[in-house]
Design a protein around this motif. Sequence first.
Motif, PDB file in Angstrom:
ATOM      1  N   GLU A 180       0.817  -1.211   0.000  1.00 27.58           N
ATOM      2  CA  GLU A 180       0.000   0.000   0.000  1.00 27.58           C
ATOM      3  C   GLU A 180       0.854   1.267   0.000  1.00 27.58           C
ATOM      4  O   GLU A 180       0.478   2.266  -0.609  1.00 27.58           O
ATOM      5  N   GLU A 181       2.009   1.231   0.702  1.00 28.24           N
ATOM      6  CA  GLU A 181       2.858   2.426   0.753  1.00 28.24           C
ATOM      7  C   GLU A 181       3.361   2.790  -0.646  1.00 28.24           C
ATOM      8  O   GLU A 181       3.329   3.957  -1.063  1.00 28.24           O
ATOM      9  N   ARG A 182       3.817   1.782  -1.374  1.00 33.12           N
ATOM     10  CA  ARG A 182       4.290   2.020  -2.732  1.00 33.12           C
ATOM     11  C   ARG A 182       3.120   2.338  -3.668  1.00 33.12           C
ATOM     12  O   ARG A 182       3.247   3.127  -4.597  1.00 33.12           O
ATOM     13  N   PHE A 184       0.494   3.996  -2.907  1.00 28.35           N
ATOM     14  CA  PHE A 184       0.068   5.387  -2.720  1.00 28.35           C
ATOM     15  C   PHE A 184       0.861   6.320  -3.636  1.00 28.35           C
ATOM     16  O   PHE A 184       0.293   7.203  -4.279  1.00 28.35           O
TER      17      PHE A 184
END
Length: 219
Positions: A180-182, A184
């Motif tokens: 999810e971090e990437r 975003f």
Amino acid sequence: MLLLLTSAKPAHLTHLGERAMLLNHIWGLYAHPKDEWHTIDDHHESLSYSLTHLAFIALIPSFCTFLSATLIGWNFGTQNTIMMTTQSAFIMSAGMYVTLIAGVFALAYLTYWMAKTFGATPTFTQSLELAAYTATPLFMTGLAVLYPEPVFLMMVGLAGLAYSVYLLYSGVPIIMHIPEERGFIYASSVVTCGLVLLVCIMVGSVIVWSWGLGPIYTH
């Protein structure tokens, strides 16, 4: 042989199943978006199915614009109701339909092109799925054109755009199979490209109108 005969489905039943699935996806994207993204990803839908969805969704704003321009009319704070000739409205609606589909394809290509930068390895079909389903709420705001009040149209348009952006941020990690971090950062890059693409379409429309191909109004 008996097994093949019993397992084979008539063509009309297959088409009905595809239409039901298409409507289920549309409803699911509003009712439970993350779960629906997982459903879309698990089904590994074909390119033709994504194209069918895109062709149907892009028809909504185009057809509603045609009806509004020829039967309802637009009133932007003046006493006169603005209406277009049938031929001019048809040309505008057809151009809108082609432009919307081309815009989704361009966004899908940009998504596919940027994928390796963020550690994703999608197929073009997955990128098209992401672009087509993300654009669904924005395209469905075309129904609001049947009530052509400027403030109402602006509010509905902003709501549709905001929800499309939300779908993009929630769908990128699922469809592209990345954290999810990437996802975003990836989605933020896609949004930026989408805004640039939107500006290009608007500029292109102004240029085409300047060539004398603009709308023709009734008197």
